[in-house]
Design an enzyme around this catalytic site. Structure first.
Site, short mmCIF file in Angstrom:
data_model
loop_
_atom_site.label_atom_id
_atom_site.label_comp_id
_atom_site.label_asym_id
_atom_site.label_seq_id
_atom_site.Cartn_x
_atom_site.Cartn_y
_atom_site.Cartn_z
CG ASP A 1 -2.18 -0.87 0.92
OD1 ASP A 1 -2.43 -1.17 -0.26
OD2 ASP A 1 -2.86 -1.26 1.88
CE1 TYR B 1 -10.34 -4.67 4.98
CE2 TYR B 1 -9.24 -5.24 2.93
CZ TYR B 1 -9.98 -5.61 4.03
OH TYR B 1 -10.35 -6.90 4.19
CU LIG Z 1 -9.03 -7.98 4.90
#
Ligand SMILES: [Cu+2]
Length: 761
Positions: A389, A470
């Site tokens: 990320d 997320y």
């Molecule tokens: Cu997850």
């Protein structure tokens, strides 16, 4: 996370439209956002840092100055504005602070050394070079002066200093070209899409976020799964099961082409062959998500009110005012004998420096290095997903914290700023800090002669990073007896994919047409510990069950089975490649072997993981770029050219990453009484389930590492706290308490709870 490519690189115009919408909302929000409460009890007492913060991120003025100086033709970089740059142009991709070396910073902090130079790390995509490449430059000192120069930073910090052009993230010039190729491809099969998926191809009907796939950087073969364009978060379930893979490798866009179409577990290498099969009735249609009824996928109140749940939930507040101090200008914080400086990186998020407890440095640096998520699945999206990320701008994904909900009611908030498409950008209220009530004592004992209990409190520094679907909540928590805890919790939306009836080996079905696939989250931190001084060693304690005999035993007594501890000081870096023992049969200490407590033990900190995993799969999609995640922890000798376990471009070069973490310990240097760095991961294995809808839960998807004093002192270190009672029995046997003069009634009212109104974005 699938779509997050677009948050930075705007790969598809439809997603750009979505983000334009967010920007409009944000503009309104800025006008109407509620003024924060001015209750003096929720204001931190005035405070000055002992010295100006040498780790403070570059100000927007500094970012602008660096950009202007680099753009000047005198620097010969031939830079174009990112918005105007084509594929064969050079442009600035990012600018951020290059932190001073530890040696310079420590001299400045501890020994009245000079203020370290302000330097910038700059990524320049050089499409005009032959071959095209990506440069990592060191620019400084700042402010710009005749001494300011440009150095090649890549040669100093990367193991593969040549970063291939194909590893770049996208930019507007590439987006335009790419949209043309994607549109031409899906346009050629629009009638079939209309029949199979329910909508003809158009940029307003479908989103086409890209999943990078670059190997060693000699190609650029991203995958796309068509998603219905939705006007809310139900987009995370709007996958259609229709995939395409493209070749976007060459600078010459006339060579860009489709590599594959995939649908219903079959593949075609051209739109023509796909249409032939479609017209011949060889393609089976799969049911698609209802785009009208999406309430099930959205966050909103659902169901009846529970008994008494119409009342506000409990809160923590400080009855006589806040007990921590913040110098907001210098980003310096103190709380109950703890102190630290804050920094922020658009790649790595919030960082702590010079973390001291009772005047002694415990850690020089605590910072996020990388967050990986490595998927398994039966379709091209899930099977090929392996994110790092940092390359998707994890730090810039930091989101405004919503008062009264995301942090304690009386939290103190700070802003961050970073370089974003040619200019500095401020994100408000993105770091919060607060003292919290643990709702249990730190310690306690009760017997008829005497008793005591010390109130449990902790100080938490928190940010939440939303990387596409997320939301990662990262907390650094300090405790009054000297412990530090790093915790990561995950919420937000699953990366789902189209439901595969034969996919139970990987997937859990979570809606009529979508499923979530098994994946690992591993989040790696750098913890540069300096326990009782800079020179530290690693000690391992092994606990085994042995048969013991003693002189005080009778001859006919069987040997006594019991646990026994052995201790060893680790010699070399390879011995300090650590996998935690599941049943605590081993534990690890980091401390100074030459600094002993009164009982002769090295002053140390113990590493205490809580529910941690490491990565277990490498291969084409995640290989040499994430070796720091292959074990729970590593300890290596601290080096200025091994500052970070990963890099921005590791995400896009699995086979030939700029930073190859194995090189940090491959030379197997001595780790006895050296300046050491602990690289430790937290994480969880995520097998999706029905209860991940609409969102995964912070309270369940979590993992942490605690670092606690272990013979660091001669006794436990919270004994000076006054928020405790001590009781001693009087002559008649009554326990008479002493509360150390603390007035628990307090002088402040509870913090005001103002309506949130609209939120910033
Ligand atoms: Cu997850």
């Amino acid at each position: 996370m699938y779509i997050k490519v677009d948050t930075r690189a705007s790969l598809s115009s439809t997603i750009m439209m979505l983000f334009s919408l967010y920007c409009i909302v944000a503009g309104v929000a800025a006008l109407t956002h509620q003024v924060r409460q001015s209750d003096t009890c929720a204001t931190t007492p005035a405070h000055r840092a002992p010295k100006p913060n040498p780790f403070k991120e570059l100000s927007n003025d500094e970012l602008t100055e660096v950009r202007s100086w680099l753009m000047d033709p005198k620097q010969s970089l031939r830079l174009k504005d990112i918005d105007e740059a084509g594929l064969k142009d050079n442009y600035i991709d990012s600018i951020e602070l290059w932190h001073p070396s530890k040696a310079d910073a420590v001299k400045y902090l501890d020994q009245d050394g000079p203020v370290p130079d302000r330097m910038a790390k700059v990524h320049v995509v050089s499409g005009a070079d032959n071959p095209p490449t990506i440069k990592t430059l060191l620019v400084g000192p700042l402010p710009v002066s005749p001494d300011t120069k440009i150095d090649n930073l890549a040669e100093k910090i990367y193991h593969n200093a040549e970063i291939p052009w194909n590893a770049k993230t996208s930019h507007p010039g590439e987006d335009r070209e790419r949209t043309n190729v994607i549109s031409a491809t899906f346009g050629a099969i629009s009638d079939a899409l209309n029949d199979l998926l329910g909508l003809p191809w158009s940029l307003s009907n479908y989103d086409t976020g890209l999943l990078p796939n670059n190997g060693d950087g000699s190609f650029r073969h991203p995958w796309v799964e068509l998603m219905f364009t939705m006007d809310n978060s139900s987009m995370w379930f709007a996958y259609t099961g229709f995939f395409a893979q493209f070749d976007f490798s060459d600078q010459d866009t006339s060579k860009w082409k489709l590599r594959k179409l995939v649908y219903d577990n079959k593949k075609w290498t051209s739109t023509e062959s796909f249409m032939d099969d479609y017209k011949a009735g060889k393609i089976t249609k799969s049911p698609q998500m209802s785009r009208n009824d999406t309430q099930w996928a959205l966050r909103s109140v659902k169901g009846n009110t529970r008994d008494l749940e119409d009342l506000p939930s409990p809160i923590t507040y400080s009855p006589s005012g806040l007990r921590y101090r913040v110098d907001k200008d210098e980003r310096y914080v103190t709380w109950l004998d703890w102190s630290f400086y804050l920094s922020y990186s658009p790649e790595q998020g919030v960082m702590l420096y010079d973390v001291k407890f009772k005047g002694e440095r415990i850690a020089y640096e605590i910072s996020l290095q990388e967050a990986i998520s490595n998927y398994g699945g039966g379709d091209p999206l899930q099977a090929m997903t392996a994110y790092l990320d940092r390359g998707f701008g994890m730090g810039t994904g930091i989101t405004p914290l919503v008062r009264n909900y995301d942090c304690s009611h009386e939290a103190t908030y700070l802003d961050v700023n970073f370089y974003d498409y040619g200019a500095g950008r401020v994100k408000n209220d993105t770091i919060c800090m607060f003292e919290r009530d643990l709702q249990k004592p730190i310690s306690r004992h009760y017997q008829s002669t005497d008793a005591g209990s010390t109130r449990g409190v902790a100080f938490e520094l928190r940010s939440i990073y939303t990387v596409g679907n997320y939301d990662y909540l990262i907390s650094f928590t300090l405790f009054p007896e000297g412990s530090i805890e790093i915790e990561v919790d995950a919420s937000g939306y699953l990366q789902t994919t189209y439901y595969n009836p034969n996919g139970d080996a990987w997937d859990t079905r979570v809606s009529a047409t979508s499923s979530g696939s098994i994946h690992d989250h591993v989040i790696t931190f750098k913890i540069d510990l300096d326990v009782a001084g800079e020179k530290n060693s690693v000690e391992r304690r092994d606990i085994e069950v042995v048969d013991s005999r003693f002189d005080w035993m009778d001859d006919d007594e069987a040997p006594l089975k019991q646990k026994k501890i052995s201790s060893s000081v680790l010699d070399k870096e390879k011995e300090a490649v650590i996998d935690w023992d599941g049943n605590s049969g081993k534990f690890w200490l980091i401390g100074n072997q030459d600094a002993k407590n009164s009982f002769g033990y090295p002053r140390s900190y113990r590493l205490m993981p809580r529910s941690v995993i490491h990565n277990i799969v490498d291969g084409d999609k995640m290989d040499k770029n994430a070796k720091f995640a292959d074990h729970h922890a590593f300890v290596t000798v601290n080096k200025d050219n091994e500052r970070s376990a990963s890099s921005f471009y590791n995400a896009f070069l699995p086979k030939k990453p700029p930073v190859d973490f194995t090189k940090f310990y491959e030379d197997d240097e001595s780790i006895k009484q050296q300046d050491l760095t602990l690289w430790a991961s937290v994480g969880f294995r995520h097998v999706p389930r029905a209860e991940d809808v609409p969102n995964t839960l912070f309270i369940e998807a979590k993992s942490a590492l605690m670092l606690s004093p272990f013979n660091y002192a001669d006794e436990e270190l919270s004994r000076d706290l006054r928020n405790a009672y001590y009781a001693v029995a009087d002559d008649e046997g009554y326990l008479v308490t002493d509360e150390n003069g603390i007035n628990h009634e307090g002088t402040c009212s509870t913090p005001a709870f103002e309506p949130l109104g609209t939120l910033p974005y």
